[in-house]
Scaffold this active site. Structure first.
Site, PDB file in Angstrom:
ATOM      1  CB  SER A 115      -0.938  -0.021   1.210  1.00 12.57           C
ATOM      2  OG  SER A 115      -1.891   1.020   1.118  1.00 12.57           O
ATOM      3  CG  ASN A 116      -0.373   4.712  -1.278  1.00 11.17           C
ATOM      4  OD1 ASN A 116      -0.993   5.532  -0.613  1.00 11.17           O
ATOM      5  ND2 ASN A 116      -0.906   4.057  -2.307  1.00 11.17           N
ATOM      6  NE  ARG A 117       4.614   8.116   4.799  1.00 13.72           N
ATOM      7  CZ  ARG A 117       5.468   9.134   4.744  1.00 13.72           C
ATOM      8  NH1 ARG A 117       6.514   9.054   3.958  1.00 13.72           N
ATOM      9  NH2 ARG A 117       5.276  10.203   5.466  1.00 13.72           N
ATOM     10  CB  SER A 118      -2.707   8.058   0.311  1.00 12.93           C
ATOM     11  OG  SER A 118      -3.906   8.791   0.298  1.00 12.93           O
TER      12      SER A 118
END
Ligand code: CTP
Length: 398
Positions: free
Chosen positions: A201-204
């Protein structure tokens, strides 16, 4: 504006709040609880506001459902002062008098200004109720503040200043310049499962997309928010569709945009869609192996580019984001490239270092007509600047 007054000694200050509204030319619909009316009478509010001060759901002089009527008329509902009892009733969703029913069916923002003895405010029950209201995300709490309360003691429980409460409420009275528009917003990260317990995933944080959805709804748009897994509360009046992976987001997006993209006037693609997913996510937990491990990733479709390619004509307006580690001219160049390759109308470009996670951001608005570099501002303020472009695009096409 509906102004609800409950039974606290601070009720006399509600008169000043009403005057602030009236001075700004805002129509005020006064509502009293039974105990509120014991502190300041109907005649004061009726006389000041030029509207009958109401306190009774069953008022026979009113033809129809009074709470629905008031909720329809009022763009913002203010409860000032709000007693511990009123807050407890809001937190549990009661509708046992006119004010509680009005708050429950308010169609716009609700501003609550608590006022009570500091021990009542500090009590775990009140704190729990305030916490519930906060996490429901449907109300704006103004105060209380630390100061002297009615019996001369000092503590956290005094109602915020009338001018501050009025200012908070007035700032929520929005021009309905997006009324009639249907806007789809995506927000948050996507999560690509590798096995039943691990993912990519990512840090959004989702805050940018949620701010856009919130502001668009406040300005009168009908909003569908397609959200990746984030803990944020759904903004008032917004229809939320929760998704997990990029492929789920793709399905939800096409559903929301409708056949031939006719169900929406604009799409704001603020989600940080994962570019890759595991080619074969494992059904069972992957075991540690000796030596290096490799996972085969395949590309996810570019959801925005697919819509850009499918669109014929200028509607719906398509807005993309470019979150880059580059800055300045290089950031603008990358945004312009995205504008063209994804066939969209506007790209909001911001630097990864200042956009992720925080409340503030600095952005450029890049379109075919040029680049506008904005000053640093909150995500809510940026949402409004972007929505100004959406409103202008709608007008230019009509
Ligand atoms: N986007 C999308 N689908 C993807 C990836 C991105 O719809 N699979 C959208 C994002 O929501 C955003 C815009 O495209 O509005 C820009 O995404 P970004 O990841 O910055 O650009 P990419 O096209 O992935 O290019 P690169 O990663 O090479 O910078």
């Amino acid at each position: 504006m509906a102004l609800c007054v409950t039974g606290s000694i601070a009720a006399f200050k509600a008169v000043e709040i009403a005057r602030h509204f009236i001075q700004k030319g805002v129509r005020v619909l006064p509502v009293l609880t039974r105990s509120g009316a014991r502190f300041v009478g109907h005649a004061t509010f009726t006389g000041l506001c030029g509207e009958v001060a109401r306190d009774d759901m069953w008022d026979a002089s009113f033809p129809g459902e009074l709470h629905i009527h008031l909720a329809t008329e009022a763009d913002v509902v203010v409860v000032a002062p709000a007693t511990a009892d009123a807050i407890a009733r809001f937190a549990s969703g009661r509708a046992d008098d006119l004010m509680a029913a009005l708050v429950l069916c308010a169609r716009g923002p609700v501003v609550i200004a608590p006022a009570m003895h500091p021990r009542m405010y500090a009590h775990p029950a009140t704190q729990r109720n305030v916490g519930v209201l906060r996490s429901d995300g449907r109300v704006t709490l103004v105060g209380p503040v630390v100061g002297e309360v009615a019996n001369g003691e000092v503590g956290l429980g005094r109602m915020a200043e009338p001018s501050d409460i009025a200012a908070a409420a007035l700032s929520l009275l929005r021009p309905q310049d997006l009324a009639g528009l249907r806007i789809v917003v995506t927000a948050g990260p996507t999560v690509e499962d590798l096995d039943p317990v691990r993912y990519l995933s990512n840090r959004s944080s989702g805050r940018m997309g949620f701010a856009i959805a919130q502001q668009a709804a406040a300005r009168g748009a009908k909003v569908v928010l397609v959200a990746g897994p984030v803990e944020l509360a759904t903004p008032s009046g917004v229809e939320r569709v929760n998704v997990r992976s990029a492929m789920e987001m793709r399905n939800a997006l096409w559903q929301a945009m409708g056949p031939e993209l006719k169900a929406a006037d604009a799409l704001v693609m603020a989600a940080a869609v994962a570019d890759y997913r595991a080619a074969e996510p494992s059904d069972v937990k992957l075991k540690r192996v000796a030596g290096p491990q490799s996972i085969h990733f395949i590309a996810n479709p570019d959801l925005l580019a697919e819509l850009g390619a499918a669109r014929s004509g200028r509607s719906p307006m398509l807005v993309g984001f470019a979150l880059e580690t580059a800055t300045g001219d290089e950031l603008a160049r990358l945004a312009q490239a995205k504008l063209q390759s994804k066939k969209v109308d506007l790209v909001v470009a911001n630097g990864a270092s200042d956009a992720i996670g925080g409340d503030d951001t600095q952005a450029m608005l890049v379109s075919a007509s040029g680049i506008e570099t904005l000053a640093p501002m909150t995500k809510v303020a940026l949402a409004d600047r972007l929505l100004d472009r959406v409103a202008a695009y709608g007008k230019a096409g009509s």
